[in-house]
Enzyme design. Structure first.
Site, PDB file in Angstrom:
ATOM      1  N   SER A 145      12.659 -38.190 -51.200  1.00 19.31           N
ATOM      2  CA  SER A 145      11.970 -39.309 -50.549  1.00 19.31           C
ATOM      3  C   SER A 145      12.626 -39.613 -49.212  1.00 19.31           C
ATOM      4  O   SER A 145      13.802 -39.280 -49.001  1.00 19.31           O
ATOM      5  CB  SER A 145      12.034 -40.547 -51.445  1.00 19.31           C
ATOM      6  N   TYR A 158      16.639 -46.250 -56.474  1.00 24.71           N
ATOM      7  CA  TYR A 158      15.778 -45.122 -56.098  1.00 24.71           C
ATOM      8  C   TYR A 158      16.439 -44.264 -55.025  1.00 24.71           C
ATOM      9  O   TYR A 158      16.404 -43.031 -55.088  1.00 24.71           O
ATOM     10  CB  TYR A 158      14.451 -45.677 -55.601  1.00 24.71           C
TER      11      TYR A 158
END
Length: 252
Positions: A145, A158
């Site tokens: 990401s 995350y």
């Protein structure tokens, strides 16, 4: 029409929705036999039905990627059905609304990210790579990401998980390049998966424009096309690379 994955077998985790489903459908259109690994059985069967309706070949295996026994069963069923695994797309994972700053986010949320995003990717690679080595090569595409590249508020757990996936990608590329195995990753920006749309009140792309995404927010199909590039021989000399598909977010 030339198809780029003819006679290839592709295993896609998290293949029932969002980027995973878009990748499943694109791979099938490109001639691959696709194995859909998905914990949500309704979503997994819907993806399977979509492939079959379009004339493609696919298999659905209900799978929790953080469960080693389930992942072993997934690989075994894939090999029983098709005899090989040419492509592994470790797509399962993603952020949740329970994430946040390190001083407030729960340890449970941290371990969820570790178990699904990191350990799930680790297991996929660990279990598939020996078969790719025996076959003389293959392509692995992990999902990281932009949160692993730039600092983003309220995504601390995350960010840690996706940073680990990026590091694992580089390490495996060095370790297994001698066996003809490419290991790469995709780092998407804001992508309109079902999860993101639900979080935004199901507003559409026109309502979600922002200045940080120079070319607009991203559709799952646009990420899937990048996964396809890394899966094919078009990227034959690309390994250890994180392909950033972020509509210009990280260059600003």
């Amino acid at each position: 029409m030339m198809v780029r994955l003819q006679d290839k077998v592709a295993l896609v985790t998290g293949g029932g929705a969002g980027i995973g489903r878009a990748t499943v459908e694109l791979f099938a259109r490109e001639g691959a036999k696709v194995v859909i690994a998905e914990w949500n059985e309704d979503a997994g069967r819907a993806a399977l039905d979509a492939v079959h309706a379009a004339g493609g070949e696919a298999l659905f295996v209900p799978t929790d990627v953080s469960d080693e026994d389930a992942m072993k069963a997934l690989v075994d069923k894939t090999l029983q059905a098709y005899g090989k695994i040419d492509i592994l797309h470790n797509n399962a994972g993603g952020s949740t609304t329970n994430d946040g700053p390190i001083h407030t986010v729960s340890n449970d949320e941290f371990w969820l990210k570790m178990h699904v995003d990191v350990f799930g990717t680790w297991l996929g690679c660990r279990l598939v790579i020996p078969h790719m080595m025996e076959a003389g090569g293959g392509s692995i595409i992990n999902m990281t990401s932009v949160n692993a590249i730039i600092g983003v508020k309220n995504r601390n757990a995350y960010a840690v998980a996706k940073g680990a996936v990026s590091s694992l990608t580089r390490a495996l590329a060095v370790q297994y390049g001698q066996y003809g195995i490419k290991v790469n990753a995709i780092a998407p920006g804001r992508t309109l998966s079902e999860r993101v749309l639900a979080r935004q009140g199901n507003r559409g792309p026109e309502d979600l424009k922002d200045d940080s995404h120079l070319l607009g927010v991203i559709e799952p199909e646009e990420i899937a096309r990048s996964v396809l590039y890394l899966a094919t021989d078009d990227s034959s000399k690309t390994t250890g690379h994180t392909l950033v598909v972020d509509s210009g977010l990280t260059i600003q």
